[in-house]
Design a protein around this motif. Structure first.
Motif, PDB file in Angstrom:
ATOM      1  N   TRP A 183       0.827  -1.213   0.000  1.00  0.00           N
ATOM      2  CA  TRP A 183       0.000   0.000   0.000  1.00  0.00           C
ATOM      3  C   TRP A 183       0.858   1.258   0.000  1.00  0.00           C
ATOM      4  O   TRP A 183       0.579   2.215  -0.739  1.00  0.00           O
ATOM      5  CB  TRP A 183      -0.935  -0.033   1.213  1.00  0.00           C
ATOM      6  N   GLU A 184       1.924   1.277   0.803  1.00  0.00           N
ATOM      7  CA  GLU A 184       2.720   2.501   0.899  1.00  0.00           C
ATOM      8  C   GLU A 184       3.462   2.822  -0.393  1.00  0.00           C
ATOM      9  O   GLU A 184       3.919   3.947  -0.581  1.00  0.00           O
ATOM     10  CB  GLU A 184       3.700   2.422   2.065  1.00  0.00           C
ATOM     11  N   TYR A 186       2.020   3.100  -3.122  1.00  0.00           N
ATOM     12  CA  TYR A 186       1.057   3.859  -3.919  1.00  0.00           C
ATOM     13  C   TYR A 186       0.452   5.015  -3.122  1.00  0.00           C
ATOM     14  O   TYR A 186      -0.272   5.838  -3.700  1.00  0.00           O
ATOM     15  CB  TYR A 186      -0.060   2.921  -4.414  1.00  0.00           C
ATOM     16  N   CYS A 187       0.758   5.085  -1.843  1.00  0.00           N
ATOM     17  CA  CYS A 187       0.120   6.077  -0.974  1.00  0.00           C
ATOM     18  C   CYS A 187       1.123   6.545   0.070  1.00  0.00           C
ATOM     19  O   CYS A 187       1.066   6.141   1.241  1.00  0.00           O
ATOM     20  CB  CYS A 187      -1.118   5.453  -0.319  1.00  0.00           C
ATOM     21  N   PHE A 244      -3.312   9.428  -5.776  1.00  0.00           N
ATOM     22  CA  PHE A 244      -2.978   9.246  -4.358  1.00  0.00           C
ATOM     23  C   PHE A 244      -4.254   9.162  -3.519  1.00  0.00           C
ATOM     24  O   PHE A 244      -4.390   8.285  -2.652  1.00  0.00           O
ATOM     25  CB  PHE A 244      -2.108  10.418  -3.894  1.00  0.00           C
ATOM     26  N   TRP A 247      -5.924   5.776  -3.892  1.00  0.00           N
ATOM     27  CA  TRP A 247      -5.260   4.726  -3.134  1.00  0.00           C
ATOM     28  C   TRP A 247      -5.448   4.899  -1.633  1.00  0.00           C
ATOM     29  O   TRP A 247      -5.577   3.908  -0.896  1.00  0.00           O
ATOM     30  CB  TRP A 247      -3.773   4.671  -3.484  1.00  0.00           C
ATOM     31  N   LEU A 248      -5.478   6.128  -1.172  1.00  0.00           N
ATOM     32  CA  LEU A 248      -5.730   6.347   0.251  1.00  0.00           C
ATOM     33  C   LEU A 248      -7.121   5.854   0.622  1.00  0.00           C
ATOM     34  O   LEU A 248      -7.303   5.133   1.607  1.00  0.00           O
ATOM     35  CB  LEU A 248      -5.578   7.826   0.598  1.00  0.00           C
ATOM     36  N   ALA A 281     -10.500  11.302  -0.932  1.00  0.00           N
ATOM     37  CA  ALA A 281     -10.195  10.024  -0.269  1.00  0.00           C
ATOM     38  C   ALA A 281     -11.393   9.544   0.536  1.00  0.00           C
ATOM     39  O   ALA A 281     -11.692   8.334   0.554  1.00  0.00           O
ATOM     40  CB  ALA A 281      -8.971  10.180   0.625  1.00  0.00           C
TER      41      ALA A 281
END
Length: 333
Positions: A183-184, A186-187, A244, A247-248, A281
């Motif tokens: 995940w991190e 992409y975010c 972003f 993805w968040l 988000a």
């Protein structure tokens, strides 16, 4: 020396031990920071412990400190006394609390930096009143903390939760943890740069202000610069921020499906740019969380205590440990 009149005692020190800097503060029982000192983080264990001893000595020159809490970006054991591993620090399977306690003549406790920040937000900031909460600290990567019925959840061995390393893209971007598609990747602040590089590769070299700047100085591309370009209306940067935000929201939906929190706190350096992405988000989160139309959704807020949260939380946890030790000494049990 700062007057202690009207202060909630005892005073404790909270130290945020980062890969680049050590930041240490004296904090009273109301979560108020009374004094702060900083130092560069050395690269050897002995030098790092010397530096921590020095900053605590500086604080003790002006304040009567009764305990010390360290917020560490790494794996802390379940007793909160040793660092198992910290990727940007020289400690590995090191009994840090015992060694520093002997040097300082004070009780010392350790805590994962995201846990410390969550505790500070719960006691004094954005998570006040939450029952089950999640803190997502977005910077170079993602750190996270869980609050379950008003208590920090550390897992069986002290290392929970590693939300940043949930795999969201099979065979996706390589992650320093050794996996792909975390995940991190992409975010995060790093992800903003990676996504911007991919986006800029699809447009003519000088088509936008951000593209022109990167052509002139490729090293200028940082997450902060991408956010600044988006603030200025750069179309590539706006597309990167939109990605972003998606993805968040999707990641927070995973969090919501697993933990069903009533509050999510967004912290870390990227949170300063929250007006650019947080509303979007929230929409992605609401659309992706299971049964979102038929259940209460977590409130999503940004940090209230900012970069001081780790120090405040570490100091407050040290105060709690000190109080517990005192109660144990007088208990008939």
């Amino acid at each position: 020396m700062t007057s202690t009149v009207g202060r909630q005692l005892p005073l404790t020190a909270g130290i945020d031990v980062g890969g680049t800097n050590i930041r240490a503060s004296v904090v009273d029982g109301a979560g108020e920071v009374l004094d702060t000192v900083t130092a560069q983080t050395p690269h050897s264990a002995a030098a790092l412990e010397d530096a921590i001893e020095r900053v605590v000595g500086e604080l003790r020159a002006g304040h009567a400190i009764d305990a010390v809490g360290l917020a560490v970006a790494g794996f802390v054991d379940e007793q909160r006394s040793a660092v198992r591993f910290a990727p940007h620090l020289p400690w590995e399977d090191t009994p840090v609390a015992r060694r520093l306690g002997a040097r300082l003549g004070l009780p010392v406790i350790l805590e994962h930096d995201a846990n410390a920040a969550m505790w500070a937000e719960y006691r004094f900031g954005a998570a006040s009143g939450a029952h089950n909460g999640v803190l997502v600290a977005i910077g170079t990567g993602i750190g996270a903390a869980l609050l379950v019925e008003g208590r920090l959840y550390r897992g069986s061995f002290g290392v929970a939760p590693e939300l940043g390393h949930l795999r969201v893209v099979p065979n996706g971007r390589a992650c320093p943890c050794g996996k792909r598609g975390c995940w991190e990747r992409y975010c995060s602040g790093t992800a903003l740069v990676d996504t911007a590089i991919e986006a800029l590769a699809t447009v003519p070299g000088r088509a936008t202000p951000l593209a022109r700047e990167v052509v002139r100085d490729p090293g200028s591309l940082t997450g902060r610069r991408v956010a600044g370009a988006a603030q200025d209306g750069d179309p590539v940067a706006l597309a990167v921020i939109a990605d972003f935000a998606r993805w968040l929201g999707l990641g927070l939906a995973f969090v919501g499906d697993i933990f069903d929190p009533d509050l999510i706190v967004i912290a870390g350096g990227v949170s300063s740019s929250a007006p650019l992405f947080l509303d979007a988000a929230r929409e992605h989160y609401a659309a992706a969380v299971t049964g979102g139309r038929h259940r209460p959704l977590a409130r999503i807020r940004t940090t209230q205590l900012g970069e001081a949260a780790g120090m405040i939380g570490a100091a407050e946890l040290a105060r709690a440990a000190l109080t517990s030790a005192g109660e144990a000494r007088v208990s008939p049990l």
